[in-house]
Design an enzyme around this catalytic site. Structure first.
Site, mmCIF file in Angstrom:
data_model
loop_
_atom_site.group_PDB
_atom_site.id
_atom_site.type_symbol
_atom_site.label_atom_id
_atom_site.label_comp_id
_atom_site.label_asym_id
_atom_site.label_seq_id
_atom_site.Cartn_x
_atom_site.Cartn_y
_atom_site.Cartn_z
ATOM 1 N N TYR A 192 6.912 22.168 -4.919
ATOM 2 C CA TYR A 192 7.976 21.244 -5.362
ATOM 3 C C TYR A 192 9.166 22.035 -5.908
ATOM 4 O O TYR A 192 10.317 21.604 -5.830
ATOM 5 C CB TYR A 192 7.419 20.261 -6.395
ATOM 6 C CG TYR A 192 8.210 18.978 -6.496
ATOM 7 C CD1 TYR A 192 8.384 18.148 -5.386
ATOM 8 C CD2 TYR A 192 8.784 18.590 -7.699
ATOM 9 C CE1 TYR A 192 9.116 16.974 -5.474
ATOM 10 C CE2 TYR A 192 9.513 17.412 -7.802
ATOM 11 C CZ TYR A 192 9.676 16.610 -6.682
ATOM 12 O OH TYR A 192 10.400 15.450 -6.775
ATOM 13 N N LYS A 201 14.265 17.381 -11.319
ATOM 14 C CA LYS A 201 13.699 16.143 -11.883
ATOM 15 C C LYS A 201 13.586 16.250 -13.412
ATOM 16 O O LYS A 201 13.715 15.237 -14.110
ATOM 17 C CB LYS A 201 12.337 15.833 -11.260
ATOM 18 C CG LYS A 201 12.382 15.444 -9.801
ATOM 19 C CD LYS A 201 13.179 14.177 -9.546
ATOM 20 C CE LYS A 201 12.997 13.642 -8.133
ATOM 21 N NZ LYS A 201 13.990 12.604 -7.808
HETATM 22 O O1 0WD Z 1 6.650 10.984 -2.795
HETATM 23 C C1 0WD Z 1 7.790 10.534 -2.821
HETATM 24 N N1 0WD Z 1 8.375 10.104 -1.714
HETATM 25 C C2 0WD Z 1 8.487 10.440 -4.126
HETATM 26 C C3 0WD Z 1 9.854 10.291 -4.176
HETATM 27 C C4 0WD Z 1 7.674 10.550 -5.347
HETATM 28 C C5 0WD Z 1 8.432 10.451 -6.560
HETATM 29 C C6 0WD Z 1 9.788 10.319 -6.559
HETATM 30 N N2 0WD Z 1 10.483 10.252 -5.377
HETATM 31 C C7 0WD Z 1 11.926 10.120 -5.445
HETATM 32 C C8 0WD Z 1 12.716 11.097 -4.632
HETATM 33 O O2 0WD Z 1 12.766 12.375 -5.245
HETATM 34 C C9 0WD Z 1 14.071 10.402 -4.621
HETATM 35 O O3 0WD Z 1 14.729 10.607 -5.855
HETATM 36 O O4 0WD Z 1 12.321 8.866 -4.958
HETATM 37 C C10 0WD Z 1 13.677 8.935 -4.522
HETATM 38 C C11 0WD Z 1 13.767 8.342 -3.130
HETATM 39 O O5 0WD Z 1 13.093 9.175 -2.222
HETATM 40 P P1 0WD Z 1 12.304 8.671 -0.922
HETATM 41 O O6 0WD Z 1 12.407 7.201 -0.806
HETATM 42 O O7 0WD Z 1 10.998 9.326 -0.959
HETATM 43 O O8 0WD Z 1 13.085 9.399 0.242
HETATM 44 P P2 0WD Z 1 14.202 8.975 1.326
HETATM 45 O O9 0WD Z 1 13.835 7.750 2.033
HETATM 46 O O10 0WD Z 1 14.431 10.202 2.146
HETATM 47 O O11 0WD Z 1 15.484 8.673 0.428
HETATM 48 C C12 0WD Z 1 16.206 9.635 -0.237
HETATM 49 C C13 0WD Z 1 17.626 9.515 0.230
HETATM 50 C C14 0WD Z 1 18.122 10.370 1.386
HETATM 51 O O12 0WD Z 1 17.452 10.281 2.484
HETATM 52 P P3 0WD Z 1 17.529 11.505 3.597
HETATM 53 O O13 0WD Z 1 16.151 11.417 4.184
HETATM 54 O O14 0WD Z 1 18.636 11.128 4.499
HETATM 55 O O15 0WD Z 1 17.738 12.826 2.858
HETATM 56 O O16 0WD Z 1 18.537 10.011 -0.697
HETATM 57 C C15 0WD Z 1 19.791 9.908 -0.060
HETATM 58 C C16 0WD Z 1 19.572 9.947 1.424
HETATM 59 O O17 0WD Z 1 19.860 8.714 1.984
HETATM 60 N N3 0WD Z 1 20.681 10.998 -0.378
HETATM 61 C C17 0WD Z 1 21.951 10.778 -0.742
HETATM 62 N N4 0WD Z 1 22.641 9.634 -0.921
HETATM 63 C C18 0WD Z 1 23.934 9.741 -1.265
HETATM 64 N N5 0WD Z 1 24.529 10.924 -1.440
HETATM 65 C C19 0WD Z 1 22.515 12.057 -0.906
HETATM 66 C C20 0WD Z 1 23.870 12.102 -1.262
HETATM 67 N N6 0WD Z 1 24.506 13.257 -1.436
HETATM 68 N N7 0WD Z 1 21.566 13.011 -0.641
HETATM 69 C C21 0WD Z 1 20.443 12.335 -0.325
#
Ligand code: 0WD
Length: 256
Positions: free
Chosen positions: A154, A161
């Site tokens: 991580y 975080k």
């Molecule tokens: O296991 C997990 N999936 C966990 C996620 C466990 C605990 C926490 N999280 C957190 C992540 O760290 C994040 O903060 O939950 C949040 C959402 O993550 P997610 O739903 O797992 O992932 P995803 O569907 O990829 O959404 C995150 C999105 C990005 O997606 P992509 O795949 O395109 O990187 O964050 C957005 C983007 O759409 N993102 C941004 N949005 C606006 N401006 C930017 C940016 N600069 N960078 C990334």
């Protein structure tokens, strides 16, 4: 019975596809009667977010790359006149190479990008949205156990975080007098596009399910239901907190 978020408007940042945690939150908010405003990071995501937005009955879909102050200002400009009650920040980013090498090898640039997009953006978004939250409200972000403990692979995202969780506390103190609450949900691992960037993620899922008190992994819908609680009046006394929605995994020490 009226929904828990009836009459409330929610701005949700971070839907990339239907596996995104933010999409599950959008579904739960919609079920509870909220009006939804969604953002998308970049043109490449527009079509998908439009499709998901129409499924969710979103009233508006706007672009916002949170690493760009001008885009945050532009978003708020477009929202002038609409009262916001809830902001969901579900965004993180770190370069894949930074996640795959030992933490000690983290570059200055990679450290900066991870902290900028994953932690500072919450500060920038909360500051920009606060004037629209005229009746108070709730700002929510997503964190992970790697903020508090060393979780293999991580790396710099754990440090980001930790900064995010600390930012939640400082923002809660600053915005509390305006009746704006700021909290994080620390979710257990969930298979999403972002999670695929973490090496050996499927092993993490197996390990958590074997050890967690509930003997299973985390369902995005249960993260979303906790988000409903925090966004609704039921959560009115809760601010500055990190709430774990992880099948209880974070309480466990060594297993036999
Ligand atoms: O296991 C997990 N999936 C966990 C996620 C466990 C605990 C926490 N999280 C957190 C992540 O760290 C994040 O903060 O939950 C949040 C959402 O993550 P997610 O739903 O797992 O992932 P995803 O569907 O990829 O959404 C995150 C999105 C990005 O997606 P992509 O795949 O395109 O990187 O964050 C957005 C983007 O759409 N993102 C941004 N949005 C606006 N401006 C930017 C940016 N600069 N960078 C990334």
């Amino acid at each position: 019975m009226p929904g828990l978020l009836e009459g409330k408007t929610a701005l949700i940042l971070g839907i990339a596809n239907r596996w995104s945690i933010a999409y599950a939150i959008g579904q739960a908010f919609r079920r509870e009667g909220a009006e939804l405003i969604l953002t998308y990071q970049a043109e490449r995501l527009l079509k998908t977010v439009q499709e998901l937005g129409s499924e969710l009955g979103a009233s508006r879909i706007l672009q916002c790359d949170v690493s760009d102050d001008a885009q945050i200002a532009g978003l708020v400009e477009k929202l002038q006149g609409s009262a916001l009650h809830t902001v969901v920040h579900s965004i993180a980013f770190a370069g894949k190479d930074e996640l795959s090498k030992p933490f000690v090898e983290t570059s200055r640039g990679g450290f900066g990008v991870a902290l900028d997009v994953s932690a500072y953006s919450l500060v920038a978004v909360a500051r920009a949205a606060a004037p629209l939250m005229t009746a108070g409200g709730s700002v929510l972000t997503l964190s992970y156990l790697g903020a508090q403990r060393v979780v293999q692979n991580y790396n710099v995202m754990g440090v980001a975080k930790a900064a995010l969780e600390s930012s939640v506390r400082y923002l809660a103190a600053d915005l509390g007098p305006s009746q704006i609450r700021v909290n994080a949900i620390s979710a257990g691992p969930i298979k999403t596009a972002s999670a695929r960037g973490v090496k050996d993620f499927s092993k993490v899922l197996e390990g958590v399910a074997a050890l967690a008190p509930l003997r299973r992994d985390t369902d995005p819908a249960e993260v979303a239901d906790t988000a409903v609680f925090l966004a609704s009046d039921l959560g009115r006394g809760v601010t500055g907190n990190v709430i774990y929605v992880d099948a209880g995994f974070q309480i466990m020490g060594l297993s036999a």
